[in-house]
Design a protein around this motif. Structure first.
Motif, PDB file in Angstrom:
ATOM      1  N   ILE A  92      15.321 -22.304   6.852  1.00 60.06           N
ATOM      2  CA  ILE A  92      16.716 -21.877   7.722  1.00 60.06           C
ATOM      3  C   ILE A  92      17.098 -20.515   7.395  1.00 60.06           C
ATOM      4  O   ILE A  92      17.403 -19.455   8.014  1.00 60.06           O
ATOM      5  CB  ILE A  92      18.051 -22.786   7.300  1.00 60.06           C
ATOM      6  CG1 ILE A  92      17.389 -24.140   8.023  1.00 60.06           C
ATOM      7  CG2 ILE A  92      19.231 -22.266   8.006  1.00 60.06           C
ATOM      8  CD1 ILE A  92      18.471 -25.314   7.571  1.00 60.06           C
TER       9      ILE A  92
ATOM     10  N   ALA B  52      19.432 -24.379  12.070  1.00 56.01           N
ATOM     11  CA  ALA B  52      19.099 -25.614  11.549  1.00 56.01           C
ATOM     12  C   ALA B  52      18.392 -26.776  12.533  1.00 56.01           C
ATOM     13  O   ALA B  52      17.577 -27.235  12.353  1.00 56.01           O
ATOM     14  CB  ALA B  52      19.986 -26.156  10.686  1.00 56.01           C
TER      15      ALA B  52
ATOM     16  N   PHE C 156      14.985 -28.086   3.571  1.00 53.85           N
ATOM     17  CA  PHE C 156      15.571 -27.260   4.827  1.00 53.85           C
ATOM     18  C   PHE C 156      16.005 -25.947   4.585  1.00 53.85           C
ATOM     19  O   PHE C 156      15.829 -25.381   5.539  1.00 53.85           O
ATOM     20  CB  PHE C 156      16.828 -28.104   5.424  1.00 53.85           C
ATOM     21  CG  PHE C 156      16.217 -29.571   5.541  1.00 53.85           C
ATOM     22  CD1 PHE C 156      15.516 -30.038   6.584  1.00 53.85           C
ATOM     23  CD2 PHE C 156      16.989 -30.457   4.867  1.00 53.85           C
ATOM     24  CE1 PHE C 156      15.436 -31.039   6.992  1.00 53.85           C
ATOM     25  CE2 PHE C 156      16.736 -32.040   5.026  1.00 53.85           C
ATOM     26  CZ  PHE C 156      15.949 -32.169   6.095  1.00 53.85           C
TER      27      PHE C 156
ATOM     28  N   LEU D 133      20.905 -34.125  12.000  1.00 64.42           N
ATOM     29  CA  LEU D 133      19.712 -33.201  11.597  1.00 64.42           C
ATOM     30  C   LEU D 133      18.298 -33.860  11.981  1.00 64.42           C
ATOM     31  O   LEU D 133      17.632 -33.633  12.920  1.00 64.42           O
ATOM     32  CB  LEU D 133      19.867 -32.647  10.356  1.00 64.42           C
ATOM     33  CG  LEU D 133      18.861 -31.475  10.398  1.00 64.42           C
ATOM     34  CD1 LEU D 133      19.013 -30.313  11.089  1.00 64.42           C
ATOM     35  CD2 LEU D 133      19.054 -30.996   8.938  1.00 64.42           C
TER      36      LEU D 133
END
Length: 298
Positions: free
Chosen positions: A112, A285, A108, A161
């Motif tokens: 981001i 995110a 991730f 998420l």
């Protein structure tokens, strides 16, 4: 005692670097000056905040750790003042300190950060990589502003998420390779290579749901180690689809039935008390990843 920002910044920086010398270098102070400030603060307070440990180096006392949490909050509030003044001038500034476990850092964080730097070049981003437990401890002590964690934690405010689907990774010679998918009861008695970092509890929960006990042969810290062990036909792995970027030769994956999922969340100590930079991280995110969620978790 009347505190000044230099003292507060110095003590927080010592905790971050674990060193008087490194803290001084980052704040452009000599090591003797750092020692004098710390000694003067401790003398005025009448208690030790920092002790030296032969094995761990610089260690904060219990009262020192509690004071650090307050100091980090103070610096956070001062940052918000700077952000507010900059916004009034049409500028965007701020800092966000992110904590994430290794797989999250790989999966991730780079995207981001890249997106944030393109859209918000005035923001400063800092990253600390550690285990899931370390990330949670950093959040508790306010050492980081925001973390990526696994499973809900009532100590923090949580923003979902993604949900990661659990799969089974086996050697190509394993008898179960003939199956299109693997039923959980078929794993009873199989040698399991269990990964740390947030996999222990969910894997045990999967087996408990079927009143089974996993036969754990090895426990490892890194997925690459576990994959190498599977390649040598030493056992099987239950991991998540999102954690895998590639597989070694002679190693394959099979879907697990019934489907099980692991929640991956963004966590902050208090959603009502975040900086603009932290809010930008959360929004970035979620815009990049949160639309890829599945329906069920364990």
């Amino acid at each position: 005692m009347v505190w000044n920002e230099t003292q507060i910044q110095l003590l927080v920086k010592i905790s971050e670097t674990g060193s008087f010398t490194k803290a001084g270098e980052e704040l452009h102070m000599t090591q003797p000056a750092v020692s004098r400030i710390v000694a003067a603060v401790e003398s005025e307070l009448g208690t030790k905040l920092i002790v030296r440990n032969k094995r761990k180096g610089v260690v904060f006392t219990d009262v020192g750790e509690r004071i650090l949490i307050l100091f980090r909050n103070v610096l956070g509030e001062l940052q918000k003042v700077d952000e507010l003044v900059a916004a009034e001038k049409g500028l965007e500034i701020g800092k966000v300190h992110i904590g994430a476990y290794p797989t999250a850092c790989t999966r991730f964080i780079p995207k981001i950060i890249r997106t944030m730097e393109e859209k918000h070049p005035g923001l400063e981003i800092k990253l600390s990589e550690g285990s899931v437990d370390q990330v949670k401890e950093w959040l508790r002590t306010r050492s980081v502003d925001v973390g990526i964690t696994i499973s809900p934690d009532h100590d923090f405010d949580i923003i979902p998420l993604v949900q990661d689907e659990f799969i089974v990774v086996i050697h190509s010679n394993h008898p179960l390779v003939q199956n299109e998918f693997i039923q959980i009861p078929e794993l009873e008695g199989e040698n399991l290579i269990l990964g740390r970092g947030g996999y222990e509890a969910p894997v045990h929960a999967i087996f408990n749901e079927f009143k089974m006990k996993p036969k754990v042969r090895f426990v490892v810290d890194h997925l690459d180690t576990a994959l190498s062990m599977v390649k040598e036909d030493l056992g099987i792995i239950i991991t998540t689809r999102g954690a895998l970027s590639s597989l070694p030769e002679q190693v394959i994956l099979r879907e697990l039935k019934p489907n099980m999922f692991r929640d991956i969340n963004i966590a902050v100590p208090d959603m009502n008390d975040i900086s603009n930079a932290t809010d930008v991280f959360i929004q970035t995110a979620c815009s990049l990843f949160s639309d890829k969620t599945s329906k069920r978790g364990i």
